[in-house]
Design a protein around this motif. Structure first.
Motif, PDB file in Angstrom:
ATOM      1  N   MET A   1       0.814  -1.221   0.000  1.00 49.77           N
ATOM      2  CA  MET A   1       0.000   0.000   0.000  1.00 49.77           C
ATOM      3  C   MET A   1       0.844   1.266   0.000  1.00 49.77           C
ATOM      4  SD  MET A   1      -3.222  -1.070   2.378  1.00 49.77           S
ATOM      5  CE  MET A   1      -4.208   0.311   1.852  1.00 49.77           C
ATOM      6  N   PHE A   2       2.093   1.142   0.503  1.00 47.98           N
ATOM      7  CA  PHE A   2       2.975   2.312   0.474  1.00 47.98           C
ATOM      8  C   PHE A   2       3.775   2.377  -0.825  1.00 47.98           C
ATOM      9  CE2 PHE A   2       1.349   2.813   4.392  1.00 47.98           C
ATOM     10  CZ  PHE A   2       2.130   2.904   5.530  1.00 47.98           C
ATOM     11  N   GLY A   3       3.355   1.598  -1.794  1.00 46.64           N
ATOM     12  CA  GLY A   3       4.027   1.634  -3.088  1.00 46.64           C
ATOM     13  C   GLY A   3       5.494   1.261  -2.994  1.00 46.64           C
ATOM     14  N   GLY A   4       5.825   0.376  -2.033  1.00 51.21           N
ATOM     15  CA  GLY A   4       7.196  -0.092  -1.894  1.00 51.21           C
ATOM     16  C   GLY A   4       8.073   0.855  -1.097  1.00 51.21           C
ATOM     17  N   LYS A   5       7.514   1.983  -0.657  1.00 54.72           N
ATOM     18  CA  LYS A   5       8.351   2.964   0.047  1.00 54.72           C
ATOM     19  C   LYS A   5       8.543   2.612   1.520  1.00 54.72           C
ATOM     20  CE  LYS A   5       8.245   6.897  -2.925  1.00 54.72           C
ATOM     21  NZ  LYS A   5       7.200   7.322  -3.829  1.00 54.72           N
ATOM     22  N   GLY A   6       7.611   1.836   2.075  1.00 55.75           N
ATOM     23  CA  GLY A   6       7.787   1.349   3.449  1.00 55.75           C
ATOM     24  C   GLY A   6       7.953  -0.155   3.424  1.00 55.75           C
ATOM     25  N   ARG A   7       8.763  -0.653   4.341  1.00 57.13           N
ATOM     26  CA  ARG A   7       8.976  -2.102   4.396  1.00 57.13           C
ATOM     27  C   ARG A   7       8.709  -2.584   5.815  1.00 57.13           C
ATOM     28  NH1 ARG A   7      14.568  -2.087   1.201  1.00 57.13           N
ATOM     29  NH2 ARG A   7      15.167  -1.119   3.159  1.00 57.13           N
ATOM     30  N   VAL A   8       8.296  -3.862   5.946  1.00 55.67           N
ATOM     31  CA  VAL A   8       8.004  -4.423   7.270  1.00 55.67           C
ATOM     32  C   VAL A   8       8.875  -5.660   7.490  1.00 55.67           C
ATOM     33  CG1 VAL A   8       6.177  -5.193   8.848  1.00 55.67           C
ATOM     34  CG2 VAL A   8       5.633  -3.595   7.010  1.00 55.67           C
ATOM     35  N   PRO A   9      10.156  -5.456   7.755  1.00 58.72           N
ATOM     36  CA  PRO A   9      11.055  -6.616   7.899  1.00 58.72           C
ATOM     37  C   PRO A   9      10.931  -7.235   9.295  1.00 58.72           C
ATOM     38  CG  PRO A   9      12.309  -4.586   8.124  1.00 58.72           C
ATOM     39  CD  PRO A   9      10.893  -4.170   7.878  1.00 58.72           C
ATOM     40  N   MET A  10       9.759  -7.780   9.612  1.00 63.10           N
ATOM     41  CA  MET A  10       9.578  -8.393  10.928  1.00 63.10           C
ATOM     42  C   MET A  10       9.293  -9.889  10.804  1.00 63.10           C
ATOM     43  SD  MET A  10       5.744  -7.480  12.320  1.00 63.10           S
ATOM     44  CE  MET A  10       5.658  -8.813  13.489  1.00 63.10           C
ATOM     45  N   VAL A  11       9.492 -10.564  11.918  1.00 62.62           N
ATOM     46  CA  VAL A  11       9.219 -12.004  11.967  1.00 62.62           C
ATOM     47  C   VAL A  11       8.210 -12.237  13.077  1.00 62.62           C
ATOM     48  CG1 VAL A  11      10.202 -14.311  12.294  1.00 62.62           C
ATOM     49  CG2 VAL A  11      11.600 -12.496  11.285  1.00 62.62           C
ATOM     50  N   LEU A  12       7.194 -13.053  12.793  1.00 66.25           N
ATOM     51  CA  LEU A  12       6.280 -13.464  13.848  1.00 66.25           C
ATOM     52  C   LEU A  12       6.475 -14.964  14.057  1.00 66.25           C
ATOM     53  CD1 LEU A  12       2.618 -12.411  14.408  1.00 66.25           C
ATOM     54  CD2 LEU A  12       3.303 -14.799  14.627  1.00 66.25           C
ATOM     55  N   ARG A  13       7.121 -15.312  15.177  1.00 65.46           N
ATOM     56  CA  ARG A  13       7.367 -16.727  15.477  1.00 65.46           C
ATOM     57  C   ARG A  13       6.187 -17.291  16.241  1.00 65.46           C
ATOM     58  NH1 ARG A  13      10.584 -17.162  19.431  1.00 65.46           N
ATOM     59  NH2 ARG A  13      10.151 -19.372  19.314  1.00 65.46           N
ATOM     60  N   THR A  14       5.759 -18.487  15.870  1.00 67.04           N
ATOM     61  CA  THR A  14       4.700 -19.152  16.631  1.00 67.04           C
ATOM     62  C   THR A  14       4.809 -20.646  16.352  1.00 67.04           C
ATOM     63  OG1 THR A  14       2.349 -19.084  17.153  1.00 67.04           O
ATOM     64  CG2 THR A  14       2.923 -18.893  14.830  1.00 67.04           C
ATOM     65  N   ASN A  15       3.869 -21.423  16.871  1.00 70.70           N
ATOM     66  CA  ASN A  15       3.993 -22.870  16.679  1.00 70.70           C
ATOM     67  C   ASN A  15       2.638 -23.526  16.523  1.00 70.70           C
ATOM     68  OD1 ASN A  15       3.016 -23.965  19.393  1.00 70.70           O
ATOM     69  ND2 ASN A  15       4.504 -22.380  19.973  1.00 70.70           N
TER      70      ASN A  15
END
Lengths: 326, 462
Positions: free
Chosen positions: A104-118
């Motif tokens: 939605m930010f046209g590639g200008k924002g990035r979300v380099p996060m990890v959600l660990r679960t099991n």
């Protein structure tokens, strides 16, 4: 090579990434003093302090949202959700924010996060702590979904997940935490979208995930004694999916068995079956078989839970059914 | 490394087996999956495949000697590999029972193909064929209707197309074991018309004997006086089936204290009920239900009310089996087999008729699998077609109940001072008194009688 557990392999990946990059922080419930419900984060608080190992309140939507925000500002946060069952209370953060912002930010924002679960049944933790709905996230565009089945893959995929610029749902498996396997001491990554052929064979293709990779290998060994050679493929990431490895294998064997712990209906096994039916139907010598969990909640009663679960024997039966089509 | 060859586990209750023929001799190279020997247990012969590729270095068990399953009977080594010392002492000829996990796993190599029903009829109408086979057939310009299906539920498999497209060459040798060939010569039976039930259609000894029996039955040859004369004063060798019958029934008679209970069942309601549904049943299902089918269903429903009749006594207690599989004693040339209808309590009447006619048909041809004969949990033995009023039966071990059914006869009875005639059959239940007492047995017999005398209610849901 030394052998360590799946749990320790994940711990080592986190530690090495945190040593290497100050932007890596971990947020979750009971991950600090207690070391995480499955001890994946044990010792990290002592080494990195409370600024980078954050024990959060019981408020999943809050701290997953905080991770999305932190990631947007350039941090590399890792959130731990105790059980995949609890992701439902932060689904808006995951589906509408974490998965969508880069687009939605046209590639200008990035979300380099990890959600660990099991995921995973079999520990007597009843219907709200035993589910395996990882297919949910693979269904959602914008998310990487990793599914390690061995300690080696756990470390390599988690390191890649932290270094990767995309949002990653990192799905571990409860029963695998204590499983052991060879893991190099140095840091390494496993690229997303690369399946591994864990065993080669000419007669049946078994696409298996998580704990069922081990069951599939056991079944393949037994089948081999009956003269049947099964090929076992672990996709390792459900999204992106390495379709080529699966399709090439089915073109060779003509028979497909998919083994996944999600509920059968609309699950990962259904997707793999559909891909093969769409793209390799003329190679099929037998109907496709899905071994997946029944479409019911996971029972708490131990005998019922046992009946709910399946492993090597069920896979063996499916292999024989496939081989009835010569 | 040397790989042990064992007698595989051939069924749940099968304890012993004997090798009737080694298909390889010592020193022969063998491929994994290639047939090594033919084993016979109870009433069935099975080809056993090699667990490994190498040299059949040592045969430890000669033909004809009966040993427990999982006994190590041979050794496969890699070329040039010496036979390990453990296998060399001459004492090993008695067979070394192996408890190693390797032997157990190898033992599971029973040929599953034998369980599959032989489906070999060409179909008209829509063709059921797996996609890969359809594509291959189209690529090679084959008419789908000309293909013979061998897959489950009459599906044409990939291999069926490959075979159909193979250059037809009459010189292709028929797959037949040497033992079967010898038997065929001895019986004067042509092997051309025999359909093999072994691996990849290989003709087995049992196929030849079944064919020979069928020929004998068809001809209905009355034995000549000379032959009859030759019987007296001769010694008839006990074949494996006769030995099995002798061993099992003697074991049952002298272990389980038998006690029997008889009752007369008024058969007119059931006979009328059957007659009333017969036409519709045949029209809808193309199947003809016999009185035995109703009996099987009624017995299964009564077992539901008396679960101990589905029990078997073992060392650690009475095992009440989860499935109600009703066996039907079938006389075949030279003996008797008891194939069982599975889950007869849950199975509709149509399913029972299907199972029963298929099993009896194949019983007469000697084509039953071990499982079909071993899975029974209760037995019905009917001599209704003979002029036998009632009779006693010996329990089919390890089961604890058997029902004997006599002929249906006319009986006079009084209604309002008027003499009428009705049909009556005497049925007897023999039980194992160690686990079933008289009151329970009587309750079972009475329950069964009620069910048979009120058929409309009994079979309402089937």
């Amino acid at each position: 090579m030394r052998e360590i557990t799946y749990c320790d392999a994940l711990n080592e990946a986190l530690r090495q990434c945190m040593q290497e990059d100050d932007r890596v922080v971990v947020l979750g419930e009971d991950i600090g003093c207690y070391g995480g419900i499955f001890q994946v984060t044990k010792g990290l608080l002592d080494e990195f302090g409370p600024d980078r190992i954050v024990d959060t309140p019981i408020a999943e939507a809050g701290f997953v949202g905080a991770c999305v925000g932190a990631a947007l500002t350039g941090m590399r946060p890792v959130a731990e959700i105790m059980f995949i069952d609890f992701t439902t209370v932060c689904m808006d953060m995951i589906v509408n924010q974490m998965a969508k912002m880069h687009y939605m930010f046209g590639g200008k924002g990035r979300v380099p996060m990890v959600l660990r679960t099991n995921i995973g049944a079999g520990r007597g933790t009843a219907a709200q702590h035993s589910q395996s709905f990882h297919s949910f996230f693979a269904h959602m565009p914008g998310l990487v979904v990793a599914a390690p089945a061995t300690p080696y893959d756990a470390k390599g995929l988690l390191t890649e997940a932290i270094k990767n610029d995309n949002p990653v749902i990192f799905v571990e498996h409860k029963r695998l935490y204590i499983s052991k396997g060879p893991v190099p001491e140095e840091s390494y990554t496993i690229p997303f979208g690369k399946a591994e052929i864990k065993r080669e064979g000419r007669d049946v293709t078994i696409v298996a995930t998580h704990a069922l990779v081990g069951s599939a290998l056991e079944a393949a060994e037994q089948a081999s004694k009956e003269g049947i050679e099964a090929e076992v493929i672990d996709p390792r990431t459900l999204s992106p999916l390495d379709k080529d490895t699966i399709l090439n294998s089915v073109q060779k064997t003509g028979r497909l068995l998919v083994a996944d712990e999600d509920n059968k209906t609309y699950g990962f096994a259904a997707e793999i079956s559909a891909i093969v039916a769409e793209e390799a139907i003329y190679y099929l010598k037998a109907p496709i078989i899905r071994n997946a969990s029944p479409d019911t909640p996971v029972p708490f009663s131990p005998p019922l839970e046992k009946a709910y679960m399946f492993g090597k024997e069920a896979l063996m039966e499916s292999i024989r059914r496939l081989m009835a089509y010569a | 490394m040397a790989v042990e060859v064992v007698i595989p586990m051939l069924g749940v209750t099968v304890e012993n087996g004997k090798i009737v023929e080694w298909l390889k001799t010592e020193g022969d190279p063998v491929e994994k999956g290639e047939s090594l020997f033919i084993v016979e247990a109870d009433k069935v012969t099975t080809e056993v495949e090699s667990p490994a590729t190498g040299i059949l270095a040592k045969i430890l068990l000669p033909e004809g000697e009966e040993v427990p399953v999982l006994t190590v009977v041979g050794l496969i080594t890699e070329p040039g590999e010496a036979i390990p010392d453990a296998y060399l002492p001459p004492g090993a000829s008695g067979g070394v029972p192996s408890k190693g996990s390797k032997a157990t796993e190898t033992g599971e190599q029973v040929d599953f193909a034998e369980d599959a029903p032989a489906t070999q009829t060409a179909l008209s109408g829509p063709v059921r064929i797996v996609p890969a086979a359809r594509k291959l057939a189209q690529d090679r310009g084959l008419d789908l209707h000309s293909l013979l299906p061998s897959g489950p539920e009459n599906v044409i498999t990939y291999d069926d197309v490959v075979k159909a497209d193979a250059p037809s060459d009459d010189a292709v040798p028929q797959r037949i074991s040497t033992l079967a060939r010898r038997q065929a010569e001895a019986h004067g039976v042509s092997t051309d018309a025999i359909k093999g039930t072994g691996v990849r259609g290989r003709i087995m000894r049992s196929d030849v004997t079944a064919a020979a029996d069928t020929v004998r039955l068809e001809r209905k040859v009355s034995r000549s006086a000379a032959e009859v004369d030759a019987t007296f004063g001769s010694v008839i060798p006990m074949d494996s089936m006769r030995q099995t019958i002798a061993r099992r029934l003697a074991g049952s008679a002298f272990t389980a204290p038998h006690v029997a209970f008889y009752t007369d069942v008024h058969m007119d309601p059931l006979l009328q009920y059957r007659k009333s549904i017969l036409n519709a049943f045949e029209k809808h299902y193309d199947l003809r239900p016999s009185i035995n089918d109703f009996l099987i269903k009624a017995v299964a429903l009564t077992i539901r009310e008396f679960p101990l009749l589905n029990g078997m006594l073992k060392d650690d207690g009475i095992h009440v089996l989860p499935n109600i599989n009703v066996g039907l004693a079938v006389a075949i040339p030279n003996g008797l087999v008891v194939p069982a209808i599975t889950d007869a309590d849950q199975c509709g009447l149509k399913g029972i008729v299907q199972q029963r006619s298929d099993l009896v048909g194949r019983a007469l041809k000697g084509q039953l699998s071990m499982d079909e004969m071993e899975r029974g949990t209760f037995t019905i033995s009917s001599l209704a077609q003979f002029d036998i009023t009632f009779f006693t039966s010996i329990l089919n071990p390890p089961q604890s109940g058997i029902l004997s059914v006599g002929k249906t006869r006319d009986e006079l009875y009084l209604v309002d001072g008027e003499v009428k005639v009705r049909h009556v059959a005497t049925m007897g239940l023999a039980v194992d008194h160690r686990i079933i007492d008289g009151a329970m047995a009587a309750g079972f017999v009475q329950g069964l009688k009620e069910k048979l005398e009120t058929p409309a209610f009994t079979f309402m849901h089937t």
